[in-house]
Design a protein around this motif. Structure first.
Motif, PDB file in Angstrom:
ATOM      1  N   SER A 159     -10.313  13.940   4.184  1.00  0.00           N
ATOM      2  CA  SER A 159      -9.904  13.147   5.074  1.00  0.00           C
ATOM      3  C   SER A 159      -8.441  14.006   5.858  1.00  0.00           C
ATOM      4  O   SER A 159      -7.855  14.672   4.936  1.00  0.00           O
ATOM      5  CB  SER A 159      -9.152  11.658   4.889  1.00  0.00           C
ATOM      6  N   ALA A 160      -8.309  13.878   7.039  1.00  0.00           N
ATOM      7  CA  ALA A 160      -6.806  14.390   7.677  1.00  0.00           C
ATOM      8  C   ALA A 160      -5.685  13.940   6.891  1.00  0.00           C
ATOM      9  O   ALA A 160      -5.874  12.989   6.416  1.00  0.00           O
ATOM     10  CB  ALA A 160      -6.895  13.980   8.963  1.00  0.00           C
ATOM     11  N   ALA A 161      -4.951  14.896   6.970  1.00  0.00           N
ATOM     12  CA  ALA A 161      -3.483  14.400   6.037  1.00  0.00           C
ATOM     13  C   ALA A 161      -2.998  13.204   6.533  1.00  0.00           C
ATOM     14  O   ALA A 161      -2.492  12.389   5.492  1.00  0.00           O
ATOM     15  CB  ALA A 161      -2.673  15.565   5.944  1.00  0.00           C
ATOM     16  N   HIS A 162      -3.055  12.825   7.589  1.00  0.00           N
ATOM     17  CA  HIS A 162      -2.201  11.457   8.239  1.00  0.00           C
ATOM     18  C   HIS A 162      -2.902  10.430   7.738  1.00  0.00           C
ATOM     19  O   HIS A 162      -2.266   9.249   7.446  1.00  0.00           O
ATOM     20  CB  HIS A 162      -2.028  11.726   9.821  1.00  0.00           C
ATOM     21  N   PHE A 163      -4.190  10.418   7.569  1.00  0.00           N
ATOM     22  CA  PHE A 163      -4.848   9.075   6.954  1.00  0.00           C
ATOM     23  C   PHE A 163      -4.552   9.254   5.337  1.00  0.00           C
ATOM     24  O   PHE A 163      -4.269   7.968   5.033  1.00  0.00           O
ATOM     25  CB  PHE A 163      -6.631   9.379   6.934  1.00  0.00           C
ATOM     26  N   VAL A 164      -4.525  10.213   4.619  1.00  0.00           N
ATOM     27  CA  VAL A 164      -3.889  10.225   3.127  1.00  0.00           C
ATOM     28  C   VAL A 164      -2.486   9.830   3.062  1.00  0.00           C
ATOM     29  O   VAL A 164      -2.478   9.238   2.309  1.00  0.00           O
ATOM     30  CB  VAL A 164      -4.352  11.618   2.592  1.00  0.00           C
ATOM     31  N   ALA A 165      -1.760  10.018   4.058  1.00  0.00           N
ATOM     32  CA  ALA A 165      -0.345   9.768   4.071  1.00  0.00           C
ATOM     33  C   ALA A 165      -0.152   8.280   4.045  1.00  0.00           C
ATOM     34  O   ALA A 165       0.517   7.699   3.373  1.00  0.00           O
ATOM     35  CB  ALA A 165       0.569  10.437   4.887  1.00  0.00           C
ATOM     36  N   ARG A 166      -1.020   7.522   4.925  1.00  0.00           N
ATOM     37  CA  ARG A 166      -1.158   6.115   4.945  1.00  0.00           C
ATOM     38  C   ARG A 166      -1.617   5.451   3.706  1.00  0.00           C
ATOM     39  O   ARG A 166      -0.904   4.505   3.487  1.00  0.00           O
ATOM     40  CB  ARG A 166      -1.661   5.806   6.323  1.00  0.00           C
ATOM     41  N   PHE A 167      -2.612   6.128   3.136  1.00  0.00           N
ATOM     42  CA  PHE A 167      -3.044   5.702   1.874  1.00  0.00           C
ATOM     43  C   PHE A 167      -2.102   5.632   0.686  1.00  0.00           C
ATOM     44  O   PHE A 167      -1.852   4.738   0.109  1.00  0.00           O
ATOM     45  CB  PHE A 167      -4.426   6.611   1.830  1.00  0.00           C
ATOM     46  N   ALA A 168      -1.468   6.887   0.832  1.00  0.00           N
ATOM     47  CA  ALA A 168      -0.462   6.899  -0.359  1.00  0.00           C
ATOM     48  C   ALA A 168       0.620   6.164   0.069  1.00  0.00           C
ATOM     49  O   ALA A 168       1.438   5.355  -1.130  1.00  0.00           O
ATOM     50  CB  ALA A 168       0.032   8.347  -0.339  1.00  0.00           C
ATOM     51  N   GLU A 169       1.306   5.765   1.254  1.00  0.00           N
ATOM     52  CA  GLU A 169       2.191   4.752   1.315  1.00  0.00           C
ATOM     53  C   GLU A 169       1.776   3.436   0.830  1.00  0.00           C
ATOM     54  O   GLU A 169       2.505   2.535   0.433  1.00  0.00           O
ATOM     55  CB  GLU A 169       2.383   4.809   2.846  1.00  0.00           C
ATOM     56  N   THR A 170       0.534   3.045   1.199  1.00  0.00           N
ATOM     57  CA  THR A 170      -0.163   1.665   0.811  1.00  0.00           C
ATOM     58  C   THR A 170       0.123   1.550  -0.701  1.00  0.00           C
ATOM     59  O   THR A 170       0.292   0.389  -1.204  1.00  0.00           O
ATOM     60  CB  THR A 170      -1.149   1.271   1.613  1.00  0.00           C
ATOM     61  N   LEU A 171      -0.543   2.626  -1.366  1.00  0.00           N
ATOM     62  CA  LEU A 171      -0.389   2.412  -2.949  1.00  0.00           C
ATOM     63  C   LEU A 171       0.835   2.351  -3.341  1.00  0.00           C
ATOM     64  O   LEU A 171       1.209   1.497  -4.541  1.00  0.00           O
ATOM     65  CB  LEU A 171      -1.183   3.747  -3.457  1.00  0.00           C
ATOM     66  N   ALA A 172       1.742   3.103  -2.801  1.00  0.00           N
ATOM     67  CA  ALA A 172       3.112   2.978  -3.315  1.00  0.00           C
ATOM     68  C   ALA A 172       3.705   1.499  -3.091  1.00  0.00           C
ATOM     69  O   ALA A 172       4.384   0.922  -4.131  1.00  0.00           O
ATOM     70  CB  ALA A 172       4.251   3.781  -2.292  1.00  0.00           C
ATOM     71  N   LYS A 173       3.370   1.091  -2.169  1.00  0.00           N
ATOM     72  CA  LYS A 173       3.497  -0.682  -2.140  1.00  0.00           C
ATOM     73  C   LYS A 173       2.897  -1.313  -3.186  1.00  0.00           C
ATOM     74  O   LYS A 173       3.484  -2.387  -3.721  1.00  0.00           O
ATOM     75  CB  LYS A 173       3.161  -1.127  -0.703  1.00  0.00           C
ATOM     76  N   GLY A 174       1.703  -1.193  -3.460  1.00  0.00           N
ATOM     77  CA  GLY A 174       0.819  -1.640  -4.708  1.00  0.00           C
ATOM     78  C   GLY A 174       1.510  -1.692  -5.835  1.00  0.00           C
ATOM     79  O   GLY A 174       1.693  -2.230  -6.818  1.00  0.00           O
ATOM     80  N   LEU A 175       2.204  -0.258  -6.103  1.00  0.00           N
ATOM     81  CA  LEU A 175       3.098  -0.072  -7.398  1.00  0.00           C
ATOM     82  C   LEU A 175       4.400  -0.782  -7.419  1.00  0.00           C
ATOM     83  O   LEU A 175       4.703  -1.017  -8.376  1.00  0.00           O
ATOM     84  CB  LEU A 175       3.229   1.432  -7.290  1.00  0.00           C
ATOM     85  N   ALA A 176       4.623  -1.173  -6.207  1.00  0.00           N
ATOM     86  CA  ALA A 176       6.200  -1.979  -5.992  1.00  0.00           C
ATOM     87  C   ALA A 176       5.745  -3.360  -6.181  1.00  0.00           C
ATOM     88  O   ALA A 176       6.641  -4.321  -6.272  1.00  0.00           O
ATOM     89  CB  ALA A 176       6.877  -1.640  -4.720  1.00  0.00           C
ATOM     90  N   GLY A 177       4.554  -3.865  -6.508  1.00  0.00           N
ATOM     91  CA  GLY A 177       4.264  -4.999  -6.658  1.00  0.00           C
ATOM     92  C   GLY A 177       3.550  -5.928  -5.625  1.00  0.00           C
ATOM     93  O   GLY A 177       3.042  -7.005  -5.599  1.00  0.00           O
ATOM     94  N   GLU A 178       3.202  -5.169  -4.388  1.00  0.00           N
ATOM     95  CA  GLU A 178       2.555  -5.989  -3.223  1.00  0.00           C
ATOM     96  C   GLU A 178       0.928  -5.870  -3.564  1.00  0.00           C
ATOM     97  O   GLU A 178       0.546  -4.829  -4.206  1.00  0.00           O
ATOM     98  CB  GLU A 178       2.994  -5.250  -1.889  1.00  0.00           C
ATOM     99  N   THR A 179       0.265  -6.856  -3.005  1.00  0.00           N
ATOM    100  CA  THR A 179      -1.144  -7.048  -3.216  1.00  0.00           C
ATOM    101  C   THR A 179      -1.891  -5.864  -2.017  1.00  0.00           C
ATOM    102  O   THR A 179      -1.255  -6.094  -0.872  1.00  0.00           O
ATOM    103  CB  THR A 179      -1.575  -8.281  -2.908  1.00  0.00           C
ATOM    104  N   ILE A 180      -2.614  -5.199  -2.340  1.00  0.00           N
ATOM    105  CA  ILE A 180      -3.468  -4.424  -1.122  1.00  0.00           C
ATOM    106  C   ILE A 180      -4.779  -5.021  -1.441  1.00  0.00           C
ATOM    107  O   ILE A 180      -5.388  -5.495  -2.364  1.00  0.00           O
ATOM    108  CB  ILE A 180      -3.409  -2.894  -1.614  1.00  0.00           C
TER     109      ILE A 180
END
Length: 399
Positions: A159-180
């Motif tokens: 994937s292009a880097a910008h799609f992976v960046a959004r993926f990583a940001e969302t996983l970081a929210k998951g690590l902080a306790g949010e549901t994905i």
């Protein structure tokens, strides 16, 4: 580098590759490397260890089988770095090894540096995904390593880097306790065939089983969910059926289906898919989630008008290479919309791109932290971003 070592230079340079050769070549012949070079590199304590390693991992069969003379070093490195691999290829009648070295401190080390790390038990590596996609630096190495293995085993497309960046940001929210929510849009159970080793849709009938794309999703989502849950991320699963495809009269006519029959089979298919996913997954009808048929048509009409006038919203510049996307989709369009000109099929592309844009908008409204896992054709990935930059990853296609 010490100027006194100028006699080791080649073309006024002393590269990492040359240094490795100057040090390791003598050791592989059971000799001592140049003392001045060893002193300049400050590896006086490591050289005896390297000599011992070479002797310990050396085999007389290496010479008889014609394997490269550094093979003992490779065996030792692999004992310390399981991710270190090689492929043997024949070149001019001799076996040649192609090395796959791990990343250390964000870069590929020279063979000597890798050996020095190994003899000193400095075996911390950088996940390749973090090197390829710096946005993943915000995630723990252990999670990224598991994702790396999952992406490889499940055949995710690059994937292009910008799609992976959004993926990583969302996983970081998951690590902080949010549901994905890992969500995949799936096609109805259209007829398909195998031709020349590839699967292709025929659209000759509609079944009520788990379709071609849905079958790939059923195998992928639970495994990716397990990886995320292993690292404490509350990851839910959802599948979204393309109910809007049953609104098209030409599609229904091709399938010899009524609207009611199409909708009924789609409901049965979704039930079977949910069962295959383990019962905890959520199922939605895409047009239904948009507010019904009229709302869906209004949404896709707006998206198509924007795309046709090149108002690309959040889509990253240069992501929409229409000629390339059209050529990639042409075989499907020709199978689905027979007897239509390329000009007409280009309008189909705009219309389908609008549907993907609408799906992205629906998903962004349906869930707080959706991650789209696409299983159809990754060339449609950019369209999801017309209205919002939700993370979208794609599997390699099966048709």
């Amino acid at each position: 580098m010490n100027p006194s070592l100028a006699h080791y230079y080649v073309r006024n340079k002393l590269t990492s590759k040359l240094i490795s050769k100057r040090v390791l070549s003598p050791i592989s012949s059971f000799l001592q490397p140049p003392a001045d070079l060893i002193k300049a590199l400050r590896i006086e304590n490591e050289v005896p260890k390297l000599s011992e390693v070479f002797s310990r991992f050396h085999s007389l069969d290496d010479e008889r089988s014609g394997l490269p003379r550094y093979m003992p070093f490779y065996r030792f490195i692999q004992s310390k770095f399981p991710g270190f691999k090689w492929q043997v290829r024949a070149s001019q009648g001799k076996p040649t090894l192609i090395l796959d070295k791990p990343f250390i401190n964000q870069s590929r080390p020279s063979l000597l540096n890798l050996l020095l790390c190994a003899v000193n038990d400095n075996t911390a590596t950088t996940p390749a995904l973090k090197v390829r996609y710096p946005a993943m630096q915000c995630l723990p190495d252990a999670l990224v390593l598991d994702l790396e293995r999952a992406f490889d085993s499940l055949s995710f497309a690059p994937s292009a880097a910008h799609f992976v960046a959004r993926f990583a940001e969302t996983l970081a929210k998951g690590l902080a306790g949010e549901t994905i929510t890992l969500v995949s849009p799936v096609c109805p159970d259209y007829g398909y065939e195998s031709k020349n080793g590839r699967l292709r849709y025929t659209f000759e009938h509609l079944g009520d089983g788990i379709g071609l794309v849905a079958g790939r999703v059923a195998k992928t989502l639970p495994q990716l969910q397990a990886v995320l849950r292993k690292h404490g991320i509350d990851a839910r699963l959802a599948v979204a059926a393309g109910d809007f495809e049953g609104f098209d009269a030409s599609t229904l006519n091709r399938l010899k289906e009524t609207r009611e029959g199409f909708a009924h089979k789609l409901q049965i298919s979704q039930g079977k898919l949910l069962e295959a996913l383990g019962g905890e997954a959520e199922s939605i009808m895409i047009a239904g989630a948009a507010g019904g048929e009229a709302a869906w048509h209004a949404l896709t009409a707006d998206a198509q008008q924007r795309l046709e006038r090149h108002d690309n919203g959040c889509i990253v510049d240069n992501d929409l290479d229409y000629p390339s996307i059209f050529n990639a989709r042409l075989p499907l369009y020709q199978a689905w919309h027979q007897q239509r000109s390329n000009e007409e099929l280009m309008q189909i592309l705009y219309a389908q791109g609008a549907e993907y844009a609408a799906i992205g908008k629906v998903f962004a409204a349906q869930w707080d932290n959706p991650i789209v896992i696409g299983a159809d054709h990754n060339r449609m990935q950019p369209f999801y971003w017309l209205y919002s930059t939700i993370p979208v990853l794609y599997l390699t296609r099966v048709y």
